[in-house]
Design a protein around this motif. Structure first.
Motif, PDB file in Angstrom:
ATOM      1  N   THR A 167       0.866  -1.102  -0.224  1.00  0.00           N
ATOM      2  CA  THR A 167      -0.093  -0.001  -0.015  1.00  0.00           C
ATOM      3  C   THR A 167       1.066   0.934   0.256  1.00  0.00           C
ATOM      4  N   GLU A 168       1.900   1.576   0.895  1.00  0.00           N
ATOM      5  CA  GLU A 168       2.716   2.786   0.607  1.00  0.00           C
ATOM      6  C   GLU A 168       4.012   2.607  -0.514  1.00  0.00           C
ATOM      7  N   ALA A 169       3.657   1.313  -1.760  1.00  0.00           N
ATOM      8  CA  ALA A 169       4.771   1.225  -2.083  1.00  0.00           C
ATOM      9  C   ALA A 169       3.833   2.099  -3.993  1.00  0.00           C
ATOM     10  N   LEU A 170       2.455   2.253  -3.688  1.00  0.00           N
ATOM     11  CA  LEU A 170       1.240   2.128  -3.953  1.00  0.00           C
ATOM     12  C   LEU A 170       0.845   3.645  -4.191  1.00  0.00           C
ATOM     13  N   THR A 171       0.634   3.795  -2.799  1.00  0.00           N
ATOM     14  CA  THR A 171       0.810   5.363  -2.872  1.00  0.00           C
ATOM     15  C   THR A 171       1.532   5.983  -2.939  1.00  0.00           C
ATOM     16  N   ALA A 172       2.786   5.511  -2.759  1.00  0.00           N
ATOM     17  CA  ALA A 172       3.935   6.050  -3.292  1.00  0.00           C
ATOM     18  C   ALA A 172       4.426   6.620  -4.636  1.00  0.00           C
ATOM     19  N   SER A 207      -8.039   1.621  -2.033  1.00  0.00           N
ATOM     20  CA  SER A 207      -6.860   1.805  -1.626  1.00  0.00           C
ATOM     21  C   SER A 207      -6.403   3.204  -3.011  1.00  0.00           C
ATOM     22  N   TYR A 208      -6.549   2.829  -3.881  1.00  0.00           N
ATOM     23  CA  TYR A 208      -5.957   3.374  -5.189  1.00  0.00           C
ATOM     24  C   TYR A 208      -7.078   4.585  -4.945  1.00  0.00           C
ATOM     25  N   LYS A 209      -8.159   5.079  -4.938  1.00  0.00           N
ATOM     26  CA  LYS A 209      -8.989   5.891  -4.930  1.00  0.00           C
ATOM     27  C   LYS A 209      -8.529   6.654  -4.189  1.00  0.00           C
TER      28      LYS A 209
END
Length: 386
Positions: A94-99, A120-122
């Motif tokens: 999730t942090e990787a995607l958010t970053a 979490s994508y949205k």
């Protein structure tokens, strides 16, 4: 998203887990295994603690883990990220995607994601000031066949403001594994329109019935424009360790790393040593892992069908989507909110994975549980819904 005077919304996972505790329900909602990871992996992390590896790791992760991630990508897919410049370790996927989204998306940019999509994508796109543009996978009627990508719909969604294609395969929640033809269509579109791809591949080793997981970065023209996201939690049953990673060309990974330093900076030093050991597992471990989950999938699918659900058999992941319509429900959220008290079971409504949040009868069950737990959940469902 939150603003002045507003609070962030509680996730559906928090709500349903609380209901599970209140009613003593079998939790087939949230996707965490009920068994711990391999003993040798746990011992490697414990040994790291005993050896004093308990302080901050480097921003990008300990060298041993970055090298193990690069070796894993090379062994399974022929990819060759630079362990020093093309790999960064994160506090879970999730942090990787958010970053990655915060690094690559500017206010006003559009991000295309396959829908239904992980919630979490949205949130990540909204934090970046971008707009999430959903492209719905086609759901087969009555549970026959698998959810598939409409390539024309995907192409039509691209505009002059599109910046990123966010691709998840194996796909949560539908269990779809995008085939090579679908991935080639995505790659051709990315190259033609000069788009960046961010790929969520946390279920990479969890594919069934002889299917193949093909990373988008392996296709022609995609390496230089793809950030690939992986995670140890699902594959090694250590979701609480929160060890994920982003790999790709040095220029894109550097941008992810620049954002990550202001999120967690770094985390989980002894766990990183444990995952370095885990990734060096023999091929047989990964085969046995998938075979064990295929057995659980088959048990869950057969049981849900026997009870009366319309079931979409997943090609990968450890989730199965089933329709509550045969029980008179058009609203999966209402069904799931009643389920813990009525049946002593928790599931997740698929409508939370859609941008419009409209009522839909589909719900998601997780089968990352022991066989006896799955059987208990099915028995409760059958009795409560009879």
């Amino acid at each position: 998203m939150s603003g002045p005077g507003r609070r962030p919304q509680t996730t559906i996972f928090t709500t349903m887990s609380a209901l599970a505790l209140r009613h003593g329900a079998v939790n087939l909602g949230q996707g965490f295994p009920d068994e711990s990871g391999p003993a040798r992996v746990i011992e490697a992390a414990a040994a790291a603690m005993r050896d004093g590896h308990n302080q901050y790791p480097p921003l990008a992760g300990i060298p041993e883990l970055r090298q193990a991630i690069a070796a894993h990508q090379r062994h399974w897919y022929g990819l060759a990220p630079d362990p020093d410049e093309g790999v960064t370790v994160t506090a879970g996927a999730t942090e990787a995607l958010t970053a990655a989204i915060l690094a690559l998306v500017d206010p006003g940019d559009e991000v295309i994601a396959l829908e239904p999509s992980y919630d979490s994508y949205k949130a990540a796109v909204a934090m970046a000031g971008g707009t999430l543009v959903p492209v719905r996978l086609e759901a087969p009627e009555g549970g026959a066949g698998h959810w598939r990508l409409d390539r024309d719909r995907l192409a039509a969604a691209v505009t002059d403001r599109t910046k990123v294609l966010l691709v998840n395969s194996p796909h949560n929640p539908t269990g779809t594994v995008l085939d090579r033809g679908e991935l080639e269509a995505i790659a051709a579109l990315a190259v033609e329109r000069d788009l960046i791809a961010v790929t969520d591949e946390v279920y990479e080793h969890l594919v069934f019935d002889g299917r193949e997981h093909v990373p988008l970065a392996t296709l022609p023209g995609m390496w230089d424009r793809t950030v690939t996201i992986g995670s140890a939690g699902k594959t090694f049953s250590v979701t609480g360790w929160k060890i994920g990673w982003a790999t790709g060309p040095a220029e894109l990974v550097a941008r992810v790393k620049d954002v990550k330093q202001w999120l967690s900076f770094a985390s989980g030093t002894p766990f990183q040593y444990g995952i370095a050991t885990a990734l060096a597992s023999e091929d047989g471990f990964y085969r046995d892992y998938a075979a064990g989950y295929q057995e659980r999938r088959d048990l869950m699918v057969a049981g849900l069908r026997r009870i009366g659900f319309d079931v979409h058999e997943p090609e990968g992941t450890y989730f199965v989507t089933a329709s509550a319509a045969p029980f008179g429900y058009a609203d999966g959220l209402a069904f799931c909110l009643e389920l813990p008290e009525r049946c002593g079971v928790v599931a997740i409504p698929n409508q939370v994975f859609y941008l419009d949040q409209a009522a839909r009868p589909e719900v998601r069950f997780a089968f990352c549980k022991r066989l006896d737990v799955i059987e208990e959940g099915l028995q409760r469902l059958g009795a409560g819904l009879a």
